[in-house]
Design a protein around this motif. Structure first.
Motif, short mmCIF file in Angstrom:
data_model
loop_
_atom_site.label_atom_id
_atom_site.label_comp_id
_atom_site.label_asym_id
_atom_site.label_seq_id
_atom_site.Cartn_x
_atom_site.Cartn_y
_atom_site.Cartn_z
N ALA A 1 4.38 5.58 5.72
CA ALA A 1 4.40 4.62 6.82
C ALA A 1 3.58 3.40 6.42
O ALA A 1 2.39 3.52 6.11
CB ALA A 1 3.83 5.25 8.08
N VAL A 2 4.23 2.23 6.39
CA VAL A 2 3.53 0.97 6.11
C VAL A 2 3.11 0.39 7.46
O VAL A 2 3.96 -0.07 8.23
CB VAL A 2 4.44 0.00 5.35
N LEU A 3 1.82 0.44 7.75
CA LEU A 3 1.35 0.08 9.09
C LEU A 3 1.50 -1.41 9.36
O LEU A 3 1.27 -2.25 8.49
CB LEU A 3 -0.10 0.50 9.27
N ARG A 4 1.88 -1.72 10.59
CA ARG A 4 2.04 -3.09 11.07
C ARG A 4 1.32 -3.23 12.41
O ARG A 4 0.93 -2.25 13.04
CB ARG A 4 3.52 -3.42 11.27
N GLY A 5 1.14 -4.49 12.82
CA GLY A 5 0.60 -4.76 14.15
C GLY A 5 -0.84 -5.23 14.16
O GLY A 5 -1.35 -5.67 15.20
N ASN A 6 -1.53 -5.17 13.00
CA ASN A 6 -2.92 -5.63 12.94
C ASN A 6 -3.10 -6.70 11.87
O ASN A 6 -4.13 -6.77 11.21
CB ASN A 6 -3.86 -4.46 12.67
N GLY A 7 -2.09 -7.53 11.72
CA GLY A 7 -2.18 -8.65 10.78
C GLY A 7 -2.13 -8.25 9.33
O GLY A 7 -2.72 -8.94 8.48
N GLU A 8 -1.43 -7.16 9.01
CA GLU A 8 -1.35 -6.72 7.62
C GLU A 8 -0.50 -7.69 6.78
O GLU A 8 0.15 -8.57 7.31
CB GLU A 8 -0.74 -5.31 7.56
#
Length: 551
Positions: free
Chosen positions: A187-194
């Protein structure tokens, strides 16, 4: 005399029959006895297991045929022997050697770029072009295998040794990609300005060859945290790539419980706002601390990413305008000590045989005393320096002359592997939300924390992503992409492939100067010695035969 001749004829027939049987067996049975001290010709169990999974023809086209430097015929020989060894394990492997000069344009169009070599023969230095590649085909899929190592080498002999050393890994890895179905998911995390996909293109493209990739946002943890955690737990590993926005307590608790229930994580964290783009615009940049809210989370697991910058005398460069020549701006590469180059100690499968890893404005990591086992993967040279933040960074610093007296901090930590039973960051605290499976201690688990989010960020030129495994300007190889891949494969327990990369062999090379100097002597010896031995054999044979039949 008649009986003696008859007896000799029978003996000769038996000798011929035995030789024929031996030849027949040797044609149907292939085996090499490995008497080398480094066991370079002994295939690993990993290779045997992967080759055993081949079902149906696997065609191998090797572009190492034709007239090329004698020293690189060693690669041809070693490659042929390795493929024969693989074919002895599985008869479905079919290989052929092809002269690349007959298909030069076709090879270049397919992405196989030639290599230019400097060749020294008979005291003369010349240039030669070779295509050191093999192309594997299996069930309609193709995989290119590079046979010439791109690892840093001080000579072509060392490059040749690296290439031979890498042969088993190169072929086994290529075959593995063709025969294995992807099973693990990331899982490539998104939603925190990555980092966006444009800057992760090179890294994700390489990872995608081995695992399933999918974007995953933690935003829903604010409205439906239980379901968010449930969905995240469907993945084997979470990749956190340079977040720039504060994590909420719900998001942190979701990650915490994902980890404590066996999920693997790789953290690429920037604790400061240092960016080269803003620095290039004005020449100066005020670097501030970046609060991501992750300090308590990582502290509970045994590390702290500090709010600081580092400079290192072992560093890369930045390219700046250095003047004008006519109407053309002249550019020059200047050492930029905020961009350390990390040379591995090869102390773990993740960092073994890596090219230098390139960092941008990294912070330091402190390891804390707890039950978690910690392995340092990335660290500074012995000549580094910590810069406290907030800090004013200026391009004028390129004119400074660093001294070892001021750069006296060594082995500053930038990357660490954590292994053990992790304690929840929310143990003895009020949980942000309630779940039935909440736990305060994990099963045995692993994670990697790196204090530079840009380690896996590729450069972008004119809107196009550049390769992560080479320097933007000098084109020298970098180990960033391989470090990420090794980390993910290790955490996902696909460590056998990594062990092949660590295989070491020692190749004995010819002393070219001595060979050229003594060339005449050895030519004469090679011509005359067989004739002398043959003459001696004839004399001795005739003497024995004469003595035997005249007595």
């Amino acid at each position: 005399m008649e009986q003696i001749r008859k007896k000799e004829s029978i003996q000769m027939i038996w000798v011929i029959a035995v030789i024929a049987v031996i030849l027949g067996i040797s044609n149907s049975f292939y085996h090499r006895f490995d008497l080398t001290t480094d066991q370079r010709y002994t295939l690993s169990e990993t290779t045997k297991d992967i080759v055993d999974e081949i079902e149906g023809p696997l065609f191998v086209k090797v572009y190492l045929e034709g007239d090329f430097p004698a020293e690189f015929k060693r690669i041809q020989t070693e490659t042929r022997q390795h493929l024969e060894e693989l074919r002895s394990l599985n008869k479905d492997i079919v290989f052929q050697f092809i002269n690349p000069l007959t298909k030069t344009n076709e090879l270049i169009e397919s992405g196989l770029q030639p290599s230019k070599l400097s060749v020294q023969e008979n005291g003369q230095v010349s240039q030669a072009i070779i295509f050191p590649y093999a192309v594997l085909e299996y069930k309609g899929k193709k995989q290119n295998v590079s046979l010439l190592s791109e690892a840093p080498a001080t000579s072509q002999e060392e490059q040749l040794q690296n290439s031979i050393q890498n042969l088993e890994f190169a072929f086994t890895d290529g075959i593995n990609k063709l025969v294995q179905e992807k099973q693990k998911s990331v899982a490539v995390l998104r939603g925190n300005g990555e980092l966006s996909d444009l800057y992760l293109y090179s890294a994700l493209k390489k990872l995608g060859e081995y695992v399933h990739l999918a974007e995953f946002t933690l935003d829903s943890s604010e409205t439906n945290p239980q379901n968010t955690l449930k969905e995240l737990q469907k993945y084997d590993l979470a990749l956190i790539a340079k977040p720039t926005k504060l994590f909420t307590e719900n998001q942190k608790f979701t990650l915490d419980q994902f980890i404590l229930n066996g999920g693997k994580t790789v953290w690429f964290i920037d604790q400061t706002t240092a960016e080269l783009d803003s620095l290039m615009d004005t020449g100066n940049s005020l670097v501030m601390n970046r609060d991501l809210g992750l300090t308590d989370l990582l502290f509970a697991y045994g590390v702290r990413v500090n709010y600081n910058l580092t400079k290192d005398m072992y560093a890369s460069t930045i390219r700046l305008a250095a003047g004008n020549s006519g109407n053309q701006t002249q550019y020059e590469d200047f050492p930029w000590l905020y961009f350390p180059l990390i040379f591995s100690k090869n102390n773990h499968p993740i960092n073994t045989n890596l090219d230098p890893v390139f960092l941008r404005f990294p912070s330091t990591i402190d390891t804390l005393k707890n039950s978690i086992e910690k392995t340092i993967l990335l660290h500074s040279s012995p000549y580094a320096k910590i810069i406290g933040t907030p800090a004013d960074v200026s391009l004028n610093e390129i004119a400074e002359n660093p001294t070892q007296e001021s750069f006296n901090q060594k082995n500053l930590i930038y990357g660490v592997l954590l292994e053990g039973e992790f304690q929840s960051a929310y143990k003895n605290r009020i949980k942000p939300f309630s779940i039935q499976s909440a736990t305060d201690e994990s099963v045995y688990n692993q994670m990697v924390v790196v204090s530079d989010g840009d380690l896996i960020a590729n450069d972008v030129l004119r809107g196009e992503p550049l390769p992560l495994d080479q320097d933007k300007w000098t084109k020298k190889p970098l180990g960033n992409q391989q470090f990420l891949l090794n980390t993910v494969l290790f955490l996902l327990e696909d460590q056998s492939i990594l062990e092949l990369r660590a295989k070491q062999v020692q190749i004995k090379f010819l002393d070219k100067e001595k060979a050229y100097r003594e060339k005449g002597f050895w030519q004469i010896l090679n011509v005359l010695l067989p004739l002398i031995l043959l003459m001696l054999f004839g004399i001795i044979f005739n003497y024995i035969r004469k003595k035997r039949y005249t007595s």
